[in-house]
Write an enzyme that holds these catalytic residues in place. Structure first.
Site, PDB file in Angstrom:
ATOM      1  N   ARG A   1       0.832  -1.209   0.000  1.00  0.00           N
ATOM      2  CA  ARG A   1       0.000   0.000   0.000  1.00  0.00           C
ATOM      3  C   ARG A   1       0.865   1.257   0.000  1.00  0.00           C
ATOM      4  O   ARG A   1       0.453   2.318  -0.441  1.00  0.00           O
ATOM      5  CB  ARG A   1      -0.975  -0.012   1.189  1.00  0.00           C
ATOM      6  CG  ARG A   1      -1.860   1.225   1.281  1.00  0.00           C
ATOM      7  CD  ARG A   1      -3.172   0.981   2.043  1.00  0.00           C
ATOM      8  NE  ARG A   1      -2.996   0.244   3.262  1.00  0.00           N
ATOM      9  CZ  ARG A   1      -2.556   0.762   4.428  1.00  0.00           C
ATOM     10  NH1 ARG A   1      -2.268   2.036   4.515  1.00  0.00           N
ATOM     11  NH2 ARG A   1      -2.423  -0.005   5.498  1.00  0.00           N
TER      12      ARG A   1
ATOM     13  N   TYR B   1     -15.060  14.751 -16.844  1.00  0.00           N
ATOM     14  CA  TYR B   1     -15.483  13.369 -16.651  1.00  0.00           C
ATOM     15  C   TYR B   1     -16.559  13.330 -15.549  1.00  0.00           C
ATOM     16  O   TYR B   1     -16.419  14.026 -14.531  1.00  0.00           O
ATOM     17  CB  TYR B   1     -14.267  12.507 -16.280  1.00  0.00           C
ATOM     18  CG  TYR B   1     -14.667  11.109 -15.906  1.00  0.00           C
ATOM     19  CD1 TYR B   1     -15.329  10.290 -16.827  1.00  0.00           C
ATOM     20  CD2 TYR B   1     -14.431  10.606 -14.639  1.00  0.00           C
ATOM     21  CE1 TYR B   1     -15.737   9.019 -16.485  1.00  0.00           C
ATOM     22  CE2 TYR B   1     -14.817   9.324 -14.292  1.00  0.00           C
ATOM     23  CZ  TYR B   1     -15.479   8.536 -15.220  1.00  0.00           C
ATOM     24  OH  TYR B   1     -15.882   7.282 -14.881  1.00  0.00           O
TER      25      TYR B   1
ATOM     26  N   ASP C   1      -6.255  17.053 -15.529  1.00  0.00           N
ATOM     27  CA  ASP C   1      -6.507  15.688 -15.977  1.00  0.00           C
ATOM     28  C   ASP C   1      -6.155  15.645 -17.463  1.00  0.00           C
ATOM     29  O   ASP C   1      -6.852  16.212 -18.306  1.00  0.00           O
ATOM     30  CB  ASP C   1      -7.983  15.338 -15.740  1.00  0.00           C
ATOM     31  CG  ASP C   1      -8.312  13.896 -16.119  1.00  0.00           C
ATOM     32  OD1 ASP C   1      -7.615  13.330 -16.986  1.00  0.00           O
ATOM     33  OD2 ASP C   1      -9.295  13.350 -15.568  1.00  0.00           O
TER      34      ASP C   1
ATOM     35  N   LYS D   1      -6.600   4.242 -19.490  1.00  0.00           N
ATOM     36  CA  LYS D   1      -6.881   4.578 -20.879  1.00  0.00           C
ATOM     37  C   LYS D   1      -5.622   4.404 -21.732  1.00  0.00           C
ATOM     38  O   LYS D   1      -5.122   3.314 -21.864  1.00  0.00           O
ATOM     39  CB  LYS D   1      -7.463   5.992 -20.939  1.00  0.00           C
ATOM     40  CG  LYS D   1      -8.639   6.210 -19.958  1.00  0.00           C
ATOM     41  CD  LYS D   1      -9.803   5.329 -20.309  1.00  0.00           C
ATOM     42  CE  LYS D   1     -11.078   5.529 -19.501  1.00  0.00           C
ATOM     43  NZ  LYS D   1     -11.032   5.797 -18.091  1.00  0.00           N
TER      44      LYS D   1
HETATM   45  C1  LIG Z   1     -10.854  12.118 -18.390  1.00  0.00           C
HETATM   46  C2  LIG Z   1     -11.071  11.019 -17.399  1.00  0.00           C
HETATM   47  N1  LIG Z   1     -10.603  11.159 -16.160  1.00  0.00           N
HETATM   48  C3  LIG Z   1     -10.782  10.191 -15.231  1.00  0.00           C
HETATM   49  C4  LIG Z   1     -11.462   9.037 -15.523  1.00  0.00           C
HETATM   50  C5  LIG Z   1     -11.650   7.998 -14.456  1.00  0.00           C
HETATM   51  O1  LIG Z   1     -10.712   6.971 -14.646  1.00  0.00           O
HETATM   52  P1  LIG Z   1     -10.884   5.492 -14.082  1.00  0.00           P
HETATM   53  O2  LIG Z   1     -12.038   4.875 -14.799  1.00  0.00           O
HETATM   54  O3  LIG Z   1      -9.559   4.857 -14.379  1.00  0.00           O
HETATM   55  O4  LIG Z   1     -11.148   5.598 -12.622  1.00  0.00           O
HETATM   56  C6  LIG Z   1     -11.962   8.843 -16.796  1.00  0.00           C
HETATM   57  C7  LIG Z   1     -12.698   7.599 -17.121  1.00  0.00           C
HETATM   58  O5  LIG Z   1     -13.322   7.479 -18.146  1.00  0.00           O
HETATM   59  C8  LIG Z   1     -11.755   9.865 -17.765  1.00  0.00           C
HETATM   60  O6  LIG Z   1     -12.230   9.738 -19.011  1.00  0.00           O
END
Ligand SMILES: Cc1ncc(COP(=O)(O)O)c(C=O)c1O
Length: 396
Positions: free
Chosen positions: A59, A112, A184, A209
């Site tokens: 962890r 998101y 992000d 992704k």
């Molecule tokens: C731009 C973006 N940020 C964060 C996330 C969240 O990621 P995770 O599904 O790996 O938790 C996503 C998921 O689709 C995303 O498209």
């Protein structure tokens, strides 16, 4: 080998080599252990108090996390990276580490759905005020960011409509008021965009992704200065959203080919966007690589080598026509997520219904007929022909 001398495609292959000095195995070994023994009390204490030091308790970090973190930090031009169990774990861990009750967070209207829900359902519940801002409206950022603002959460290009935020301009406003800026950068990856060089303090990724790239793992990352990562790490230990060793190994394996994959993803996405732009079956196309996109100039200034592999388009005829188009695609499958080698298509208004009510969907500009298409690395001509044929079949 000094990683500062290497270009991204070389860093992807060798960015972990200095860390793994002395290992004969060319590919890194996997450490399927939860804990590590030490005969040296000082080394044991050091491992327990250093983010992702390779060998205390998983962890707290693991050699596999540290390998992948070294490569990702190098690519982002950062001192350090912290890997998490998912992109949402990265976003929630960084946010909860940096804000307290009474603080204010500014974020985008178009983000998101999970990030939007973090603000509206979690932060507000714990006494953190939040304001959502149209990402391309600098006057609105100027009005929203106040001396109480601790954190500005950006996402560019944004999910699902590929809006573009001027990171440098927003960071200037935020820093003048003492707020930190986190970006992000999931859709861009460090191949196309390096937010720290644009003035941001932290980069966040859903490594699920493009970084992983093969739709076979969940992972996230927080990237920034050693000082900020050390500030976030204690909260990460408490929340417990760490990345397992096997997933960290898989992430690094996926990242080795990130440069090649992004070139293909972005080239094909641009070709699909151009083929759909002005097509009678489509109301509009969202892709920052199109000169008519409102964020094209900013994206061209702050991104390099491409605009990413995701585009969105509104099918004429609404939600039913959009679902017909997705069903008619022979290559893309109807599936959530993006960034894998295979093309995936979804209708965001349906997919995010649990995270955003109708009003929130409307404010984010998510029409019922909107399709988000994440192009894979299949033959570009096949992908373009398939998407165009599907739209024509759905709107005939
Ligand atoms: C731009 C973006 N940020 C964060 C996330 C969240 O990621 P995770 O599904 O790996 O938790 C996503 C998921 O689709 C995303 O498209």
């Amino acid at each position: 080998m000094d990683r500062d001398d290497l270009r991204p495609d070389s860093l992807l292959i060798h960015g972990d080599r200095a860390r793994r000095a002395g290992q004969a195995s060319v590919a890194p070994p996997i450490y399927p252990t939860s804990t590590y023994a030490s005969d040296d009390p000082e080394a044991f204490t050091r491992a327990a108090t250093t983010p992702q030091d390779a060998g205390f308790y998983t962890r707290y970090g693991s050699p596999n996390q540290a390998d992948a973190a070294a490569v990702l930090a190098g690519l982002e031009g950062a001192e350090a990276a912290l890997l998490t169990a998912s992109g949402m774990a990265a976003i929630t861990t960084a946010t909860l580490a940096l804000v307290s009750a009474g603080d204010h967070v500014a974020l985008q209207t178009s983000v998101y759905g999970g990030t939007a829900a973090l603000a509206s359902e979690v932060l507000e519940r714990f006494g953190v005020r939040t304001t959502a801002v149209a990402q391309d409206d600098l006057d609105a950022w100027d009005a929203a960011i106040t001396p109480e603002t601790r954190l500005v959460l950006l996402e560019t290009p944004s999910n699902p409509r590929l809006g573009v935020t001027d990171v440098t301009a927003v960071a200037e406003i935020a820093h003048a008021r003492g707020a930190l800026v986190a970006v992000d950068s999931t859709f861009a990856t460090p191949i196309h965009q390096r937010p720290l060089a644009l003035g941001a303090d932290l980069v966040l990724h859903s490594a699920t992704k493009y970084l992983g790239g093969h739709s076979d793992l969940l992972a996230g990352a927080i990237v920034g200065s050693t000082a900020l990562i050390e500030r976030i790490w204690p909260t990460s230990l408490v929340l417990g959203g760490t990345l397992g060793s096997f997933e960290a190994w898989l992430l690094l394996r996926g990242m080795r080919t990130l440069g090649m994959r992004m070139a293909r993803h972005s080239g094909t996405a641009l070709a699909v966007a151009q083929a759909l732009d002005g097509h009678p079956g489509v109301v509009h196309v969202d892709y920052a690589g199109l000169p008519g996109h409102p964020g094209h100039d900013v994206a061209t200034r702050q991104m390099t080598g491409g605009y990413g592999g995701v585009l969105a388009f509104e099918v004429r005829g609404g939600g039913a026509a959009a679902e017909r188009a997705i069903s008619a695609m022979r290559i893309a499958r109807r599936a959530a997520s993006l960034g894998g080698v295979e093309s995936l298509a979804v209708r965001p208004a349906a997919m995010w219904a649990t995270q955003m009510d109708e009003g929130a969907l409307e404010r984010a500009g998510i029409a019922p007929g909107l399709v988000r298409l994440a192009v894979g690395v299949e033959d570009p001509d096949d992908v373009v022909a398939d998407v165009v044929a599907a739209v024509e079949a759905a709107t005939a």
